[in-house]
Write a protein that holds these residues in place. Structure first.
Motif, PDB file in Angstrom:
ATOM      1  N   LEU A  78       0.836  -1.200   0.000  1.00 37.17           N
ATOM      2  CA  LEU A  78       0.000   0.000   0.000  1.00 37.17           C
ATOM      3  C   LEU A  78       0.872   1.251   0.000  1.00 37.17           C
ATOM      4  N   SER A  79       1.904   1.247   0.838  1.00 40.07           N
ATOM      5  CA  SER A  79       2.812   2.378   0.936  1.00 40.07           C
ATOM      6  C   SER A  79       4.083   1.925   1.642  1.00 40.07           C
ATOM      7  N   SER A  80       5.174   2.598   1.357  1.00 36.82           N
ATOM      8  CA  SER A  80       6.414   2.291   2.073  1.00 36.82           C
ATOM      9  C   SER A  80       6.504   3.107   3.358  1.00 36.82           C
ATOM     10  N   CYS A 100      -2.313   5.817  -5.778  1.00 41.36           N
ATOM     11  CA  CYS A 100      -1.031   5.213  -5.425  1.00 41.36           C
ATOM     12  C   CYS A 100      -0.364   6.082  -4.368  1.00 41.36           C
ATOM     13  N   TYR A 101      -0.055   5.488  -3.228  1.00 38.99           N
ATOM     14  CA  TYR A 101       0.615   6.198  -2.145  1.00 38.99           C
ATOM     15  C   TYR A 101       2.129   6.056  -2.278  1.00 38.99           C
ATOM     16  N   ALA A 102       2.863   6.895  -1.580  1.00 40.62           N
ATOM     17  CA  ALA A 102       4.323   6.924  -1.662  1.00 40.62           C
ATOM     18  C   ALA A 102       4.925   5.537  -1.436  1.00 40.62           C
ATOM     19  N   GLY A 103       5.703   5.086  -2.393  1.00 39.61           N
ATOM     20  CA  GLY A 103       6.376   3.804  -2.287  1.00 39.61           C
ATOM     21  C   GLY A 103       5.475   2.597  -2.420  1.00 39.61           C
ATOM     22  N   GLY A 104       4.227   2.832  -2.801  1.00 40.60           N
ATOM     23  CA  GLY A 104       3.266   1.739  -2.915  1.00 40.60           C
ATOM     24  C   GLY A 104       2.921   1.415  -4.356  1.00 40.60           C
TER      25      GLY A 104
END
Length: 183
Positions: A78-80, A100-104
């Motif tokens: 989902l996210s990093s 899209c979330y950061a790193g996801g």
């Protein structure tokens, strides 16, 4: 007709790629192998995550097969970053597939990744293939085939869980089969 059995891994000690099955999870994996005893399974493919491989192993052993691993069955990230409100944010990704979330990874990207394996497996001579994956990706694969599947279906998943996808004459049918016998 081709049948794919989407299996959510058994109960695990955590979410990390190397999280092992709990003692109950190991019992569930044996029960899962029993569940498939009358189904002529020809191929078992699992996420490379330990909990998925360990879920698949008793089943593969029962049929004299080797567990194949494929990174396309890995869980969607989902996210990093830490997200205290991850639950609400996850729900949002089922209605906005491009979110899209950061790193996801967006839902659409994860769906396409996982479904590329299904499409490839359609070309194989096997008529009964088991795919052992994770709850998030499993629910997104169901959504890929039927848009009515979403966050509520993800919430309702059990560890383990089994859905049968059947393909014939360019038509997919989906049926949850785990709760019929083992629920």
């Amino acid at each position: 007709m081709k049948h794919f059995y989407l299996v959510r891994h058994c109960q695990a000690e955590g979410q990390a790629p190397d999280a092992a099955l709990t003692p109950l999870g190991r019992q569930q994996a044996e029960a899962l192998a029993s569940f498939f005893r009358d189904i002529p399974v020809q191929r078992v493919i699992a996420s490379p995550y330990l909990r998925a491989r360990d879920t698949a192993e008793p089943l593969a052993r029962h049929f004299g097969l080797t567990v194949e691993t494929d990174s396309r069955l890995e869980e969607r990230v989902l996210s990093s970053q830490s997200m205290p409100d991850w639950y609400e944010r996850l729900r949002d990704t089922f209605s906005d597939l491009a979110l899209c979330y950061a790193g996801g990874e967006s839902s659409r990207t994860a769906m396409d990744r996982g479904f590329s394996l299904v499409q490839e497996a359609l070309l194989a001579p096997c008529s009964h293939t088991v795919l052992v994956t994770h709850g998030g990706l499993l629910s997104l694969l169901l959504k890929q085939l039927d848009d009515s599947y979403g966050f509520a279906e993800w919430e309702a998943l059990t560890n383990p869980d089994v859905y049968r996808l059947s393909y014939q004459e360019d038509k997919w049918t989906i049926k949850r089969v785990w709760n019929e016998v083992a629920g």
